[in-house]
Design a protein around this motif. Structure first.
Motif, PDB file in Angstrom:
ATOM      1  N   VAL A 118      -9.076  -9.616   2.698  1.00 21.70           N
ATOM      2  CA  VAL A 118      -7.699 -10.010   2.610  1.00 21.70           C
ATOM      3  C   VAL A 118      -6.896  -8.782   1.789  1.00 21.70           C
ATOM      4  O   VAL A 118      -7.518  -8.016   1.216  1.00 21.70           O
ATOM      5  N   GLY A 144      -3.377  -6.557   0.440  1.00 20.88           N
ATOM      6  CA  GLY A 144      -2.333  -6.690  -0.260  1.00 20.88           C
ATOM      7  C   GLY A 144      -1.756  -5.208  -0.372  1.00 20.88           C
ATOM      8  O   GLY A 144      -2.499  -4.361  -0.440  1.00 20.88           O
ATOM      9  N   ASN A 156      -0.671  -9.305  -4.773  1.00 23.79           N
ATOM     10  CA  ASN A 156      -0.180  -9.830  -3.152  1.00 23.79           C
ATOM     11  C   ASN A 156      -1.514 -10.320  -2.436  1.00 23.79           C
ATOM     12  O   ASN A 156      -1.295 -11.126  -1.833  1.00 23.79           O
ATOM     13  N   ASN A 199      -2.576 -13.558  -3.689  1.00 26.10           N
ATOM     14  CA  ASN A 199      -1.742 -14.578  -3.263  1.00 26.10           C
ATOM     15  C   ASN A 199      -2.038 -15.114  -1.912  1.00 26.10           C
ATOM     16  O   ASN A 199      -1.785 -16.294  -1.684  1.00 26.10           O
ATOM     17  N   LYS A 200      -2.413 -14.486  -1.071  1.00 29.39           N
ATOM     18  CA  LYS A 200      -2.812 -14.807   0.298  1.00 29.39           C
ATOM     19  C   LYS A 200      -4.361 -15.685   0.305  1.00 29.39           C
ATOM     20  O   LYS A 200      -4.082 -16.489   1.323  1.00 29.39           O
TER      21      LYS A 200
END
Length: 147
Positions: free
Chosen positions: A57, A59, A81, A84-85
């Motif tokens: 992931v 960010g 960021n 948060n995903k």
């Protein structure tokens, strides 16, 4: 865990909400590695978080004004960021697991009902051997597949 997450977690616990759910600790536990890259000549910082299953992931963060760029702050924002995903991904996975659990529960109850509906009902107990149980399961699956 940020202050907002801590406050929300405390409220959830205070209200006694005990159904399966994600926690900030679960999100953090999903992360097994992290890497950062700042693109040369820019303020763009990218964070790549590797999750326990190998999925990555990302960010990012970037300062609008190069004069405001701070590498440590850029890494923190990019990591937040990316983190948060993970909530959406783990939320989907939890819901999928819960729905599969419902299907398994329905199949077990259906199989038990099938066993008792036979001309000669079958009850599973310690004296019942595995081959007979496998035959009964195969017959049940065959009847379900005909629907």
């Amino acid at each position: 865990m940020g202050k907002d997450e801590a406050a929300i977690e405390a409220e959830i616990q205070d209200k006694g909400l005990t159904a399966p759910r994600l926690t900030p600790q679960m999100i953090d536990a999903a992360i097994v590695d992290e890497h950062f890259h700042v693109f040369p000549g820019t303020t763009l910082t990218v964070c790549a978080l590797t999750l326990r299953n190998g999925f990555i992931v990302t960010g990012e963060s970037a300062a609008a004004s190069p004069a405001n760029f701070d590498a440590d702050l850029g890494r923190k924002i990019a990591r937040d960021n990316a983190r948060n995903k993970i909530w959406a991904l783990e939320g989907y996975l939890l819901r999928e697991r819960l729905s599969l659990g419902d299907e398994i529960e329905q199949a077990v109850f259906g199989f038990a009902g099938y066993l008792t509906s036979l001309t000669k009902p079958i009850t599973l107990g310690s004296a019942y051997n595995a081959a007979q149980a496998a035959d009964a399961a195969a017959a049940y699956i065959a009847t379900r597949n005909k629907r």
